[in-house]
Design a protein around this motif. Structure first.
Motif, mmCIF file in Angstrom:
data_model
loop_
_atom_site.group_PDB
_atom_site.id
_atom_site.type_symbol
_atom_site.label_atom_id
_atom_site.label_comp_id
_atom_site.label_asym_id
_atom_site.label_seq_id
_atom_site.Cartn_x
_atom_site.Cartn_y
_atom_site.Cartn_z
ATOM 1 N N UNK A 181 0.855 -1.188 0.000
ATOM 2 C CA UNK A 181 0.000 0.000 0.000
ATOM 3 C C UNK A 181 0.888 1.234 0.000
ATOM 4 N N UNK A 182 0.444 2.248 -0.701
ATOM 5 C CA UNK A 182 1.206 3.480 -0.704
ATOM 6 C C UNK A 182 0.253 4.652 -0.913
ATOM 7 N N UNK A 183 0.818 5.829 -0.988
ATOM 8 C CA UNK A 183 0.063 7.046 -1.240
ATOM 9 C C UNK A 183 0.982 8.016 -1.955
ATOM 10 N N UNK A 184 0.404 8.938 -2.691
ATOM 11 C CA UNK A 184 1.203 9.939 -3.380
ATOM 12 C C UNK A 184 1.608 11.086 -2.460
ATOM 13 N N UNK A 185 1.141 11.074 -1.234
ATOM 14 C CA UNK A 185 1.440 12.154 -0.300
ATOM 15 C C UNK A 185 2.874 12.046 0.215
ATOM 16 N N UNK A 186 3.460 13.175 0.537
ATOM 17 C CA UNK A 186 4.837 13.209 1.012
ATOM 18 C C UNK A 186 4.953 12.579 2.397
ATOM 19 N N UNK A 187 6.022 11.816 2.598
ATOM 20 C CA UNK A 187 6.275 11.224 3.906
ATOM 21 C C UNK A 187 6.615 12.302 4.930
ATOM 22 N N UNK A 188 6.202 12.072 6.139
ATOM 23 C CA UNK A 188 6.614 12.927 7.254
ATOM 24 C C UNK A 188 8.107 12.739 7.491
ATOM 25 N N UNK A 189 8.797 13.808 7.826
ATOM 26 C CA UNK A 189 10.216 13.726 8.118
ATOM 27 C C UNK A 189 10.464 12.706 9.239
ATOM 28 N N UNK A 190 11.439 11.808 9.082
ATOM 29 C CA UNK A 190 11.664 10.772 10.095
ATOM 30 C C UNK A 190 11.897 11.315 11.500
ATOM 31 N N UNK A 191 12.615 12.430 11.597
ATOM 32 C CA UNK A 191 12.889 12.977 12.916
ATOM 33 C C UNK A 191 11.608 13.452 13.608
ATOM 34 N N UNK A 192 10.692 14.038 12.849
ATOM 35 C CA UNK A 192 9.413 14.439 13.435
ATOM 36 C C UNK A 192 8.627 13.224 13.901
ATOM 37 N N UNK A 193 8.630 12.173 13.084
ATOM 38 C CA UNK A 193 7.887 10.975 13.431
ATOM 39 C C UNK A 193 8.423 10.325 14.698
ATOM 40 N N UNK A 194 9.710 10.451 14.937
ATOM 41 C CA UNK A 194 10.335 9.812 16.095
ATOM 42 C C UNK A 194 10.314 10.689 17.339
ATOM 43 N N UNK A 195 10.181 11.993 17.148
ATOM 44 C CA UNK A 195 10.298 12.905 18.287
ATOM 45 C C UNK A 195 8.975 13.521 18.726
ATOM 46 N N UNK A 196 7.902 13.315 17.966
ATOM 47 C CA UNK A 196 6.620 13.941 18.283
ATOM 48 C C UNK A 196 5.544 12.861 18.261
ATOM 49 N N UNK A 197 5.218 12.346 19.410
ATOM 50 C CA UNK A 197 4.158 11.339 19.469
ATOM 51 C C UNK A 197 3.611 11.207 20.881
ATOM 52 N N UNK A 198 2.512 10.477 20.987
ATOM 53 C CA UNK A 198 1.891 10.200 22.279
ATOM 54 C C UNK A 198 2.209 8.772 22.696
ATOM 55 N N UNK A 199 2.727 8.637 23.900
ATOM 56 C CA UNK A 199 3.023 7.318 24.453
ATOM 57 C C UNK A 199 3.097 7.513 25.963
ATOM 58 N N UNK A 200 1.926 7.487 26.594
ATOM 59 C CA UNK A 200 1.824 7.896 27.986
ATOM 60 C C UNK A 200 2.590 7.001 28.947
ATOM 61 N N UNK A 201 2.993 5.820 28.487
ATOM 62 C CA UNK A 201 3.843 4.977 29.328
ATOM 63 C C UNK A 201 5.170 5.665 29.659
ATOM 64 N N UNK A 202 5.574 6.629 28.818
ATOM 65 C CA UNK A 202 6.814 7.361 29.046
ATOM 66 C C UNK A 202 6.577 8.799 29.504
ATOM 67 N N UNK A 203 5.331 9.237 29.539
ATOM 68 C CA UNK A 203 5.032 10.597 29.948
ATOM 69 C C UNK A 203 4.021 11.233 29.020
ATOM 70 N N UNK A 204 3.480 12.361 29.438
ATOM 71 C CA UNK A 204 2.410 13.006 28.675
ATOM 72 C C UNK A 204 2.923 14.022 27.672
ATOM 73 N N UNK A 205 4.182 14.404 27.764
ATOM 74 C CA UNK A 205 4.734 15.351 26.800
ATOM 75 C C UNK A 205 4.998 14.693 25.460
ATOM 76 N N UNK A 206 4.884 15.468 24.376
ATOM 77 C CA UNK A 206 5.091 14.917 23.048
ATOM 78 C C UNK A 206 6.519 14.403 22.843
ATOM 79 N N UNK A 207 7.494 14.990 23.542
ATOM 80 C CA UNK A 207 8.868 14.535 23.387
ATOM 81 C C UNK A 207 9.303 13.577 24.489
ATOM 82 N N UNK A 208 8.435 13.284 25.454
ATOM 83 C CA UNK A 208 8.804 12.358 26.530
ATOM 84 C C UNK A 208 9.167 10.967 26.023
#
Length: 321
Positions: free
Chosen positions: A64-91
């Motif tokens: 599966x693919x899309x013609x849309x541009x991929x998100x920059x890898x660094x953004x994908x790795x540094x900005x997310x929700x994972x409350x097991x590690x904390x509530x901040x986006x960079x936690x």
């Protein structure tokens, strides 16, 4: 709508097509190494066993693919929700090094004829991994486009032979309070473990995916290593991370955000621009794209994956949200 690649199109993506961690170190210099979080992320990624790094890094089939541009890898790795590690986006990025997910096992049971415990290595040993480029839509109205590597969820579930009483699939994440600081936070409103669920037909839909990699490398800890669910037509919190238990059940299973606030987070949580969150509109989203560029775009029903519409035929999507 996702574009399905035909046999005559380019079906493979070499590992070199994506920025892997070695390229980030060599080419990104100050961007990757001037923050403490970057060092933490590298330390966590260095725990990946060689067999998994080789498996994910090898050529994979792109289904599966899309013609849309991929998100920059660094953004994908540094900005997310994972409350097991904390509530901040960079936690998650900052504290991922505290969690070691290897080796890993998943227990599968409930209403099935072949329950069991399977290691990650055994699960993947006979599988040809796929690359799927999916849109990811957070309930907070931001979105990304991400290249996942993994296996179709339904194909895995079939191996355990769910019986006629199985109507739903329940998922559970790991609890390791000594390694996941968010789980021992005195102010956490979540009762651990984090739990999620799908209707059986949703889980068996070809789009439902188990990811073990991202951007051509093994899945980073902060993104759900070593194995996470990806359900691209639902809000991101449905895609549970670090799965240790899967059960086939007869009744609708509890889910963490629904338990936390049922008025705001329904069991289905399909992406739906026509049903606003009580505190914000879902009609548009902030797309985080290549080179960190952000633009406001309209949100599509089911995140644009129209092929799942038949799963909800004649359902009131305002009531069953």
């Amino acid at each position: 709508m996702a574009r399905i690649i035909s046999d005559t199109e380019n079906q493979v993506t070499p590992h070199s097509a994506f920025l892997n961690r070695r390229q980030i170190i060599q080419g990104a210099g100050a961007l990757a190494l001037t923050t403490v979080g970057a060092s933490y992320s590298m330390a966590a990624q260095d725990k990946v066993p060689g067999w998994l790094e080789k498996k994910v890094g090898s050529t994979v089939y792109r289904s599966y693919t899309t013609d849309e541009a991929l998100t920059d890898p660094q953004d994908a790795k540094q900005y997310n929700n994972y409350y097991e590690f904390g509530t901040g986006k960079d936690d998650p990025y900052k504290f991922a090094h505290e969690f070691n997910p290897y080796p890993w096992e998943i227990e599968v049971g409930g209403e099935c004829d072949k329950p069991g415990v399977i290691s990650l290595e055994d699960l993947l040993s006979s599988q040809m991994l796929e690359e799927r480029i999916y849109r990811h839509r957070c309930v907070e109205a931001w979105s990304m486009v991400l290249p996942w590597t993994g296996i179709e969820l339904g194909k895995v579930l079939q191996k355990f032979q769910p019986n006629s009483r199985a109507k739903y699939v329940a998922f559970e994440t790991i609890v390791r309070k000594d390694e996941m600081r968010g789980q021992k936070d005195a102010f956490s409103f979540i009762e651990w473990p984090y739990v999620e669920g799908l209707r059986l037909d949703e889980a068996m839909h070809p789009l439902a995916f188990l990811a073990v990699g991202m951007y051509g490398e093994a899945l980073p800890v902060q993104n759900g290593a070593p194995i996470r669910l990806v359900v691209p037509w639902k809000y991101g919190f449905k895609s549970i991370k670090a799965i240790v238990r899967i059960r086939f059940v007869e009744e609708q299973p509890p889910t963490t955000w629904n338990l936390s606030n049922a008025k705001e987070y329904g069991f289905y949580s399909n992406v739906n621009p026509g049903r606003s969150h009580p505190r914000w509109s879902q009609a548009t989203e902030r797309r985080i794209g290549a080179n960190g560029k952000i633009k406001r775009i309209p949100t599509n029903l089911f995140n644009g994956y129209d092929e799942v519409a038949g799963l909800y035929d004649k359902m009131d999507l305002g009531m069953f949200f």
